[in-house]
Design a protein around this motif. Sequence first.
Motif, PDB file in Angstrom:
ATOM      1  N   GLY A  60       0.821  -1.194   0.000  1.00 19.91           N
ATOM      2  CA  GLY A  60       0.000   0.000   0.000  1.00 19.91           C
ATOM      3  C   GLY A  60       0.858   1.248   0.000  1.00 19.91           C
ATOM      4  N   LEU A  61       0.359   2.294  -0.643  1.00 18.74           N
ATOM      5  CA  LEU A  61       1.027   3.591  -0.632  1.00 18.74           C
ATOM      6  C   LEU A  61      -0.056   4.655  -0.776  1.00 18.74           C
ATOM      7  CD1 LEU A  61       3.824   4.895  -0.463  1.00 18.74           C
ATOM      8  CD2 LEU A  61       3.885   4.953  -2.946  1.00 18.74           C
ATOM      9  N   GLY A  62       0.066   5.724  -0.010  1.00 21.04           N
ATOM     10  CA  GLY A  62      -0.990   6.717   0.004  1.00 21.04           C
ATOM     11  C   GLY A  62      -2.206   6.143   0.705  1.00 21.04           C
ATOM     12  N   HIS A  63      -3.397   6.428   0.181  1.00 18.64           N
ATOM     13  CA  HIS A  63      -4.622   5.993   0.861  1.00 18.64           C
ATOM     14  C   HIS A  63      -5.017   4.568   0.525  1.00 18.64           C
ATOM     15  CE1 HIS A  63      -6.388   6.824  -3.065  1.00 18.64           C
ATOM     16  NE2 HIS A  63      -7.486   6.203  -2.663  1.00 18.64           N
ATOM     17  N   THR A  64      -4.312   3.910  -0.393  1.00 24.03           N
ATOM     18  CA  THR A  64      -4.708   2.574  -0.848  1.00 24.03           C
ATOM     19  C   THR A  64      -3.994   1.483  -0.052  1.00 24.03           C
ATOM     20  OG1 THR A  64      -2.996   2.447  -2.550  1.00 24.03           O
ATOM     21  CG2 THR A  64      -5.095   3.451  -3.167  1.00 24.03           C
ATOM     22  N   GLY A  65      -4.691   0.379   0.158  1.00 21.37           N
ATOM     23  CA  GLY A  65      -4.096  -0.756   0.848  1.00 21.37           C
ATOM     24  C   GLY A  65      -3.310  -1.629  -0.111  1.00 21.37           C
ATOM     25  N   LEU A  77      -3.687   5.840  11.438  1.00 21.23           N
ATOM     26  CA  LEU A  77      -3.700   4.903  12.563  1.00 21.23           C
ATOM     27  C   LEU A  77      -2.447   4.034  12.585  1.00 21.23           C
ATOM     28  CD1 LEU A  77      -7.436   3.736  12.468  1.00 21.23           C
ATOM     29  CD2 LEU A  77      -6.310   4.866  14.408  1.00 21.23           C
ATOM     30  N   GLY A  78      -1.737   3.978  11.455  1.00 23.30           N
ATOM     31  CA  GLY A  78      -0.529   3.155  11.343  1.00 23.30           C
ATOM     32  C   GLY A  78      -0.697   1.955  10.439  1.00 23.30           C
ATOM     33  N   GLY A  79      -1.883   1.836   9.807  1.00 27.28           N
ATOM     34  CA  GLY A  79      -2.147   0.670   8.969  1.00 27.28           C
ATOM     35  C   GLY A  79      -1.761   0.827   7.519  1.00 27.28           C
ATOM     36  N   GLY A  80      -1.193   1.982   7.151  1.00 28.38           N
ATOM     37  CA  GLY A  80      -0.736   2.214   5.784  1.00 28.38           C
ATOM     38  C   GLY A  80       0.537   3.026   5.815  1.00 28.38           C
ATOM     39  N   ARG A  81       0.964   3.459   4.643  1.00 30.42           N
ATOM     40  CA  ARG A  81       2.229   4.205   4.586  1.00 30.42           C
ATOM     41  C   ARG A  81       2.105   5.371   3.612  1.00 30.42           C
ATOM     42  NH1 ARG A  81       3.309  -0.823   2.617  1.00 30.42           N
ATOM     43  NH2 ARG A  81       4.668  -1.394   4.344  1.00 30.42           N
ATOM     44  N   ASP A  91       9.199   3.393   3.193  1.00 33.05           N
ATOM     45  CA  ASP A  91       9.864   2.768   4.332  1.00 33.05           C
ATOM     46  C   ASP A  91       9.051   2.832   5.624  1.00 33.05           C
ATOM     47  OD1 ASP A  91      12.043   2.100   2.746  1.00 33.05           O
ATOM     48  OD2 ASP A  91      13.087   3.986   3.163  1.00 33.05           O
ATOM     49  N   ASP A  92       7.843   3.399   5.579  1.00 32.04           N
ATOM     50  CA  ASP A  92       7.017   3.475   6.787  1.00 32.04           C
ATOM     51  C   ASP A  92       6.682   2.075   7.300  1.00 32.04           C
ATOM     52  OD1 ASP A  92       7.028   6.200   6.591  1.00 32.04           O
ATOM     53  OD2 ASP A  92       4.959   6.399   5.895  1.00 32.04           O
ATOM     54  N   ARG A  93       6.681   1.917   8.628  1.00 30.30           N
ATOM     55  CA  ARG A  93       6.330   0.643   9.248  1.00 30.30           C
ATOM     56  C   ARG A  93       4.812   0.508   9.342  1.00 30.30           C
ATOM     57  NH1 ARG A  93      10.202  -2.219  11.874  1.00 30.30           N
ATOM     58  NH2 ARG A  93       8.663  -3.049  13.339  1.00 30.30           N
TER      59      ARG A  93
END
Length: 439
Positions: A116-121, A365-369, A373-375
């Motif tokens: 996922g990147l941006g608003h997409t999973g 919330l932390g479920g995407g990036r 490199d975001d966790r």
Amino acid sequence: MTRITEIIRKKRDRQMLATADIEAFIAGVTRGEVSDSQIAALAMAICINGMQVDELVALTLAMRDSGDVLQWAHLGLHGPLLDKHSTGGVGDLTSLLLGPMVAACGGYVPMISGRGLGHTGGTLDKLEAIPGYSVTPSVGHFQQVVKTVGVAIAGQTDRLAPADKRIYSVRDVTATVESVPLITASILSKKLCAGLDALVMDVKTGSGAFMPTLDQSVSLAESIVHVGNGAGMRTRAVLTDMSQSLAPSAGNALEVQVALNYLMGKRRPARLHQVTMALAEQMLLLGSLAADAAEAQQKLLQVLDSGAAFECFDRMCHAMGSRADIASYDHWLPKAPVVRPVPAVQSGQVVSIDCRALGYVVVTLGGGRLYPDDRIDHRVGLSGLAELGQSLEAGEPVAWVHAASDADADRACERVREAYTLMTGSGIEYPSVIGPLVG
């Protein structure tokens, strides 16, 4: 470098590029002989002036051939190599469903997916919520899983379409990401690397889609179909709605739970089921695994109801390294420590949803990036998402927030509330499948 400059000049001046020009440019990109500024210049020229189908086929094939192309003849497969690709959205977990469904119907699905990147999973992020699942197998292991199970889902290696990876990194910072020709070449070059016989494209439209307007989505779908077929891969596109989350949950572990419930027959949400069946049906038809739509639907329902599709998913997970008892997901799926309802502020019917905003709620919330490199926190997300047209009483939840902390939940609840508009309803129906584009 003179020739590279002339290639850029030709496209700047709205001339068609010869196949030799395109191959020379992509070869230079792959070898590092073409600079980022030259890539940016050609990308901008293409973005402004477009490309003809013949040019775009040549670009796609050159990008495919910049690295490895999977070969399957030595494995002696007894069915077609099929895949599906989505342009991205919120709560879109169809890959987890239709991969094993099509495999159980006799197809082979080597699915190379992304994060996922941006608003997409991203499909890979969802799969990594399953303990032990490896999205980076060797090519040999990946192909062996496809042969023995019928489906394998993994990530792109550095040797698959490396020119695309470099070009995309430049597009991302030069306002050329939205170019239909460049999107087409990027998607199809990676899919062609998998050695597919046929591809079904799920092109999203609506507030949560990469292409938010129907005209833009149709333009992209037509481009992908024409170029995919021109490159020798049977290609078909289906336009589907992304003006609301496709599944009733958005977030990695939460979507895996929806997928397992679907495959195990516990719950099959109507919109998710409609889109999944429409895409899987087209895969069977393109692969000559069904004579017509009615037979395709019958076969797909049979493998769902018999448990054969779930068995394929279970076998894939274990072949890819999972240690989990997949059927007992309640014991191993990660769960957020804070779960909170978002009550509706008034009674009425849901008449609009800012689907993109919901996607970004999951990200914050932390479920995407936002950056590669975001966790990822696989526990967090949204569930129980109210649908367009649904009637609610004041105080009933429009969604449930799954968060790592109370502070995160507070912020997310406010943003979810803002994403929903409720009014006295008019009984409008909201289709999930807009219609097929046959290649």
